[in-house]
Design a protein around this motif. Structure first.
Motif, PDB file in Angstrom:
ATOM      1  N   SER A 159       0.808  -1.297   0.013  1.00  0.00           N
ATOM      2  CA  SER A 159      -0.018  -0.017   0.048  1.00  0.00           C
ATOM      3  C   SER A 159       1.028   1.267  -0.071  1.00  0.00           C
ATOM      4  O   SER A 159       0.423   2.304  -0.430  1.00  0.00           O
ATOM      5  N   LYS A 160       2.042   1.077   0.632  1.00  0.00           N
ATOM      6  CA  LYS A 160       2.739   2.335   0.770  1.00  0.00           C
ATOM      7  C   LYS A 160       2.286   3.518   1.428  1.00  0.00           C
ATOM      8  O   LYS A 160       2.712   4.555   1.388  1.00  0.00           O
ATOM      9  N   GLY A 161       1.425   3.018   2.524  1.00  0.00           N
ATOM     10  CA  GLY A 161       0.626   4.045   3.224  1.00  0.00           C
ATOM     11  C   GLY A 161       1.233   3.939   4.639  1.00  0.00           C
ATOM     12  O   GLY A 161       2.199   3.454   4.851  1.00  0.00           O
ATOM     13  N   HIS A 162       0.538   4.813   5.311  1.00  0.00           N
ATOM     14  CA  HIS A 162       0.803   4.842   6.844  1.00  0.00           C
ATOM     15  C   HIS A 162      -0.309   4.808   7.828  1.00  0.00           C
ATOM     16  O   HIS A 162      -1.734   5.371   7.250  1.00  0.00           O
ATOM     17  N   GLN A 163      -0.328   4.824   8.907  1.00  0.00           N
ATOM     18  CA  GLN A 163      -1.756   4.980   9.809  1.00  0.00           C
ATOM     19  C   GLN A 163      -1.074   5.394  11.359  1.00  0.00           C
ATOM     20  O   GLN A 163       0.060   5.165  11.808  1.00  0.00           O
ATOM     21  N   LEU A 164      -1.921   6.225  11.941  1.00  0.00           N
ATOM     22  CA  LEU A 164      -1.699   6.586  13.123  1.00  0.00           C
ATOM     23  C   LEU A 164      -2.758   6.354  14.091  1.00  0.00           C
ATOM     24  O   LEU A 164      -3.876   6.468  13.742  1.00  0.00           O
ATOM     25  N   THR A 165      -2.446   5.849  15.339  1.00  0.00           N
ATOM     26  CA  THR A 165      -3.477   5.325  16.109  1.00  0.00           C
ATOM     27  C   THR A 165      -3.007   6.041  17.797  1.00  0.00           C
ATOM     28  O   THR A 165      -2.085   5.965  18.048  1.00  0.00           O
ATOM     29  N   LEU A 166      -4.099   6.567  18.121  1.00  0.00           N
ATOM     30  CA  LEU A 166      -4.240   7.365  19.416  1.00  0.00           C
ATOM     31  C   LEU A 166      -5.165   6.556  20.355  1.00  0.00           C
ATOM     32  O   LEU A 166      -6.148   6.058  20.154  1.00  0.00           O
ATOM     33  N   GLN A 167      -4.827   6.086  21.665  1.00  0.00           N
ATOM     34  CA  GLN A 167      -5.441   5.346  22.474  1.00  0.00           C
ATOM     35  C   GLN A 167      -5.435   5.886  23.884  1.00  0.00           C
ATOM     36  O   GLN A 167      -4.378   6.158  24.358  1.00  0.00           O
ATOM     37  N   ALA A 168      -6.563   5.758  24.347  1.00  0.00           N
ATOM     38  CA  ALA A 168      -6.629   5.693  26.099  1.00  0.00           C
ATOM     39  C   ALA A 168      -7.173   4.459  26.690  1.00  0.00           C
ATOM     40  O   ALA A 168      -8.275   3.873  26.243  1.00  0.00           O
ATOM     41  N   GLU A 169      -6.742   4.115  27.754  1.00  0.00           N
ATOM     42  CA  GLU A 169      -7.205   2.902  28.505  1.00  0.00           C
ATOM     43  C   GLU A 169      -6.841   2.934  29.977  1.00  0.00           C
ATOM     44  O   GLU A 169      -5.839   3.854  30.408  1.00  0.00           O
ATOM     45  N   ARG A 170      -7.556   2.286  30.580  1.00  0.00           N
ATOM     46  CA  ARG A 170      -7.261   2.174  32.084  1.00  0.00           C
ATOM     47  C   ARG A 170      -7.493   0.645  32.508  1.00  0.00           C
ATOM     48  O   ARG A 170      -8.531   0.154  32.291  1.00  0.00           O
ATOM     49  N   ARG A 171      -6.619   0.143  33.481  1.00  0.00           N
ATOM     50  CA  ARG A 171      -6.857  -1.083  33.951  1.00  0.00           C
ATOM     51  C   ARG A 171      -7.371  -1.200  35.386  1.00  0.00           C
ATOM     52  O   ARG A 171      -6.801  -0.158  36.381  1.00  0.00           O
ATOM     53  N   PHE A 172      -8.436  -1.662  35.630  1.00  0.00           N
ATOM     54  CA  PHE A 172      -8.876  -1.778  36.905  1.00  0.00           C
ATOM     55  C   PHE A 172      -8.901  -3.274  37.780  1.00  0.00           C
ATOM     56  O   PHE A 172      -8.872  -4.174  37.018  1.00  0.00           O
ATOM     57  N   GLN A 173      -8.555  -3.429  38.796  1.00  0.00           N
ATOM     58  CA  GLN A 173      -8.246  -4.616  39.483  1.00  0.00           C
ATOM     59  C   GLN A 173      -9.493  -4.921  40.406  1.00  0.00           C
ATOM     60  O   GLN A 173      -9.722  -3.823  41.303  1.00  0.00           O
ATOM     61  N   ALA A 174     -10.083  -5.967  40.386  1.00  0.00           N
ATOM     62  CA  ALA A 174     -11.129  -6.467  41.437  1.00  0.00           C
ATOM     63  C   ALA A 174     -10.788  -7.919  41.857  1.00  0.00           C
ATOM     64  O   ALA A 174     -11.446  -8.656  41.189  1.00  0.00           O
ATOM     65  N   GLY A 175      -9.992  -8.049  42.947  1.00  0.00           N
ATOM     66  CA  GLY A 175      -9.657  -9.397  43.279  1.00  0.00           C
ATOM     67  C   GLY A 175      -8.869 -10.251  42.207  1.00  0.00           C
ATOM     68  O   GLY A 175      -7.706  -9.626  41.791  1.00  0.00           O
ATOM     69  N   ALA A 176      -9.271 -11.388  41.708  1.00  0.00           N
ATOM     70  CA  ALA A 176      -8.530 -12.040  40.706  1.00  0.00           C
ATOM     71  C   ALA A 176      -8.931 -11.635  39.213  1.00  0.00           C
ATOM     72  O   ALA A 176      -8.418 -11.918  38.414  1.00  0.00           O
ATOM     73  N   PHE A 177      -9.973 -10.663  39.285  1.00  0.00           N
ATOM     74  CA  PHE A 177     -10.343 -10.212  38.053  1.00  0.00           C
ATOM     75  C   PHE A 177      -9.386  -8.726  37.882  1.00  0.00           C
ATOM     76  O   PHE A 177      -9.297  -8.038  38.496  1.00  0.00           O
ATOM     77  N   ASP A 178      -9.229  -8.567  36.280  1.00  0.00           N
ATOM     78  CA  ASP A 178      -8.957  -7.260  35.727  1.00  0.00           C
ATOM     79  C   ASP A 178      -9.570  -6.804  34.829  1.00  0.00           C
ATOM     80  O   ASP A 178      -9.968  -7.757  34.123  1.00  0.00           O
ATOM     81  N   ILE A 179     -10.100  -5.769  34.694  1.00  0.00           N
ATOM     82  CA  ILE A 179     -10.801  -5.039  33.608  1.00  0.00           C
ATOM     83  C   ILE A 179     -10.212  -3.784  33.159  1.00  0.00           C
ATOM     84  O   ILE A 179      -9.851  -3.038  33.680  1.00  0.00           O
ATOM     85  N   THR A 180     -10.041  -3.790  31.383  1.00  0.00           N
ATOM     86  CA  THR A 180      -9.397  -2.862  30.797  1.00  0.00           C
ATOM     87  C   THR A 180     -10.204  -2.264  29.533  1.00  0.00           C
ATOM     88  O   THR A 180     -10.058  -2.841  28.586  1.00  0.00           O
ATOM     89  N   PRO A 181     -10.789  -1.327  30.029  1.00  0.00           N
ATOM     90  CA  PRO A 181     -11.475  -0.488  28.816  1.00  0.00           C
ATOM     91  C   PRO A 181     -10.691   0.231  27.950  1.00  0.00           C
ATOM     92  O   PRO A 181      -9.662   0.776  28.516  1.00  0.00           O
ATOM     93  N   ARG A 182     -10.985   0.531  26.935  1.00  0.00           N
ATOM     94  CA  ARG A 182     -10.096   1.328  25.925  1.00  0.00           C
ATOM     95  C   ARG A 182     -11.165   2.078  24.916  1.00  0.00           C
ATOM     96  O   ARG A 182     -11.892   1.508  24.593  1.00  0.00           O
ATOM     97  N   LEU A 183     -10.274   2.997  24.419  1.00  0.00           N
ATOM     98  CA  LEU A 183     -11.050   3.767  23.426  1.00  0.00           C
ATOM     99  C   LEU A 183      -9.928   4.328  22.409  1.00  0.00           C
ATOM    100  O   LEU A 183      -8.934   4.681  22.834  1.00  0.00           O
TER     101      LEU A 183
END
Length: 270
Positions: A159-183
């Motif tokens: 393709s000879k192209g390029h791509q730019l990605t911007l991301q925000a995420e946060r990881r939450f811990q709840a005992g043995a569980f971890d939850i990481t939402p992202r946008l």
């Protein structure tokens, strides 16, 4: 669509945590899933080498018309030391950190393309090949949310192209569980969109007009839920959906405005 995706989700930690993240894609045909599946963030100043092995299954609904969607097995292989991070088909070379800012040189092989046999609506289309992507990534750990930027250029000459990605995420811990939402917001340039979603004049058919792609902005929302079975054993489910930009949705090859993906897997860290 490659992405991302990205991209630095994290699994339960030990001193040099390594993991594949949610659009797990070590399997060749699956790199159309967002790159955030593979991206990760190790402990700051991690010194001890660490590696992991696992297995996952994944599927994503590509936007191409009548595309042959499959559930695929994904071998998960990760390795981390002070200078290098290997995550499936990607390799990061770590640069010195600048306070809360982590810097990396990044290489990744993507399998975003298709063959004419993948859909009856692609009959007569030339193969679109996967590519080697090279570039850089930076992650800012604010203490509240991790903000990352990734700029990659196609180094395979397809393709000879390029791509730019911007991301925000946060990881939450709840005992043995971890939850990481992202946008994440990803901009694919004209050459990338035209290569994967364009139709050349000689490929045009009745019901498939010639189409020249332009730059597209894609928006992805996702969440990864992990569970620690034992100190070295971790399982996860990752759900995401990507809203495609107008330049992709308007392609005669496409009949969807979004691309959902699901990945579930298990990782053993040595």
């Amino acid at each position: 669509m490659t992405h991302i995706p990205s991209t630095h989700p994290r699994a339960p930690r030990r001193q040099a945590t390594t993991l594949p993240l949610a659009a797990a894609a070590a399997w060749l045909a699956l790199m159309a899933t967002p790159t955030s599946l593979w991206a990760q963030q190790p402990e700051p100043h991690a010194q001890e080498p660490a590696w992991g092995l696992g297995l996952a299954v994944s599927t994503d609904r590509k936007p191409y018309r009548s595309f042959d969607h499959k559930v695929r097995p994904l071998p998960l292989v990760t390795y981390e030391n002070r200078w290098i991070s290997i995550m499936g088909p990607g390799v990061d070379f770590k640069l010195p950190s600048a306070g809360p800012l982590d810097l990396r040189l990044r290489s990744r092989f993507g399998f975003e393309g298709y063959e004419a046999k993948d859909s009856p609506h692609l009959a007569g289309m030339a193969e679109r090949k996967g590519s080697l992507w090279l570039g850089a990534a930076a992650t800012w750990h604010t203490g509240v949310v991790d903000l990352s930027a990734e700029l990659l250029a196609n180094a395979s000459g397809h393709s000879k192209g390029h791509q730019l990605t911007l991301q925000a995420e946060r990881r939450f811990q709840a005992g043995a569980f971890d939850i990481t939402p992202r946008l994440a917001l990803q901009r694919q340039d004209r050459k990338t969109v035209d290569y994967y979603y364009g139709v050349e004049n000689h490929e045009a058919r009745p019901g498939r007009a010639a189409y020249a792609g332009s730059a597209a902005l894609n928006l992805q929302a996702g969440v990864r839920v992990g569970y620690t079975l034992a100190p070295r054993q971790w399982m996860f489910v990752d759900l995401s959906t990507t809203r495609l930009g107008n330049a992709i949705k308007n392609s005669p090859l496409v009949d969807r405005s979004s691309q959902p993906a699901v990945t579930a897997g298990f990782l053993y860290r040595f």
